[in-house]
Design a protein around this motif. Sequence first.
Motif, PDB file in Angstrom:
ATOM      1  N   UNK A  91       0.848  -1.187   0.000  1.00  0.00           N
ATOM      2  CA  UNK A  91       0.000   0.000   0.000  1.00  0.00           C
ATOM      3  C   UNK A  91       0.881   1.232   0.000  1.00  0.00           C
ATOM      4  N   UNK A  92       0.622   2.136  -0.941  1.00  0.00           N
ATOM      5  CA  UNK A  92       1.372   3.390  -1.027  1.00  0.00           C
ATOM      6  C   UNK A  92       0.598   4.479  -0.298  1.00  0.00           C
ATOM      7  N   UNK A  93       1.090   4.942   0.856  1.00  0.00           N
ATOM      8  CA  UNK A  93       0.377   6.001   1.587  1.00  0.00           C
ATOM      9  C   UNK A  93       0.410   7.310   0.820  1.00  0.00           C
ATOM     10  N   UNK A  94      -0.678   8.042   0.879  1.00  0.00           N
ATOM     11  CA  UNK A  94      -0.784   9.311   0.166  1.00  0.00           C
ATOM     12  C   UNK A  94      -1.258  10.392   1.123  1.00  0.00           C
ATOM     13  N   UNK A  95      -0.782  11.618   0.956  1.00  0.00           N
ATOM     14  CA  UNK A  95      -1.223  12.719   1.832  1.00  0.00           C
ATOM     15  C   UNK A  95      -2.629  13.178   1.477  1.00  0.00           C
ATOM     16  N   UNK A  96      -3.293  13.768   2.445  1.00  0.00           N
ATOM     17  CA  UNK A  96      -4.600  14.355   2.197  1.00  0.00           C
ATOM     18  C   UNK A  96      -5.741  13.368   2.149  1.00  0.00           C
ATOM     19  N   UNK A  97      -5.521  12.115   2.571  1.00  0.00           N
ATOM     20  CA  UNK A  97      -6.575  11.116   2.543  1.00  0.00           C
ATOM     21  C   UNK A  97      -7.340  11.114   3.867  1.00  0.00           C
ATOM     22  N   UNK A  98      -8.596  10.645   3.889  1.00  0.00           N
ATOM     23  CA  UNK A  98      -9.324  10.505   5.159  1.00  0.00           C
ATOM     24  C   UNK A  98      -8.597   9.550   6.101  1.00  0.00           C
ATOM     25  N   UNK A  99      -8.923   9.619   7.392  1.00  0.00           N
ATOM     26  CA  UNK A  99      -8.204   8.817   8.385  1.00  0.00           C
ATOM     27  C   UNK A  99      -8.371   7.323   8.163  1.00  0.00           C
ATOM     28  N   UNK A 100      -9.500   6.902   7.575  1.00  0.00           N
ATOM     29  CA  UNK A 100      -9.716   5.474   7.354  1.00  0.00           C
ATOM     30  C   UNK A 100      -9.119   4.994   6.034  1.00  0.00           C
ATOM     31  N   UNK A 101      -8.563   5.906   5.243  1.00  0.00           N
ATOM     32  CA  UNK A 101      -7.925   5.540   3.974  1.00  0.00           C
ATOM     33  C   UNK A 101      -6.426   5.386   4.200  1.00  0.00           C
ATOM     34  N   UNK A 102      -5.904   4.199   3.885  1.00  0.00           N
ATOM     35  CA  UNK A 102      -4.484   3.906   4.128  1.00  0.00           C
ATOM     36  C   UNK A 102      -3.597   4.312   2.961  1.00  0.00           C
ATOM     37  N   UNK A 103      -4.174   4.434   1.778  1.00  0.00           N
ATOM     38  CA  UNK A 103      -3.395   4.747   0.588  1.00  0.00           C
ATOM     39  C   UNK A 103      -4.015   4.093  -0.625  1.00  0.00           C
ATOM     40  N   UNK A 104      -3.166   3.755  -1.604  1.00  0.00           N
ATOM     41  CA  UNK A 104      -3.653   3.122  -2.823  1.00  0.00           C
ATOM     42  C   UNK A 104      -2.847   1.859  -3.089  1.00  0.00           C
ATOM     43  N   UNK A 105      -3.471   0.964  -3.835  1.00  0.00           N
ATOM     44  CA  UNK A 105      -2.842  -0.300  -4.219  1.00  0.00           C
ATOM     45  C   UNK A 105      -2.920  -0.431  -5.735  1.00  0.00           C
TER      46      UNK A 105
END
Length: 222
Positions: A91-105
């Motif tokens: 999982x690639x963490x990204x800034x500005x995401x909601x707290x329950x969003x870890x990133x993208x895959x």
Amino acid sequence: MTTPSRPAARPVDWIAVRRRMAAAIEQTEALLEAAQRDTDAHDEQPPRSAWDAFAGESAEQSVGLVTFMLSDRRFALEIRYVCEIVSKARVSPLPGMPSHACGVYDLRGQLLPVFDLCGLLDLPQGAGAASDWAIVCGHAQPEFLILSETAPEILALPLEEIGAAEPGQGDKAWHCATTETGTVVLDGHLLLNDPQFFLDDEQIIASDEMERTDIHESPISE
């Protein structure tokens, strides 16, 4: 002094291994085919909730479920709402995401958001809990991933072992059923249509490009 000889290694019965693998694959394919038939029927006349679909079936039938662990509690989704299971999900963490969003895959070139349901379900985050597994959720196509603390399991339960969950408010409205062993079955239809899991594609792409820029570009010295 003589060295005692070790017993000869027992040869691996590859025929038996292949037979067990074939049986496991056949069972999984049967569950997926049954889920596809349920999906087709669901498209023709969508139920009001997942429990309506359970209650409308014969008591002799079973329901295919994918179970997963969160904060030492077992949850499940109907297999019709699961596209695949991935291990060692990077999982690639990204800034500005909601707290329950870890990133993208990156699922074969498609960037999908990854979510941790612990916060949304008011569950404590286990200390040092590793989430190496993820479930790709979707109906007609993959839409997002949810994390699991252990390897998800595929099973078929008789309908008589599943009962309706007590009605809840907010995110507890996802709870549509419970099993005799205490597994909470989440309503996949509500989950896939919850606005909390809709992220702006442009935001994901822009954040991904920003992360790549931060990694590859060197700071400019004056």
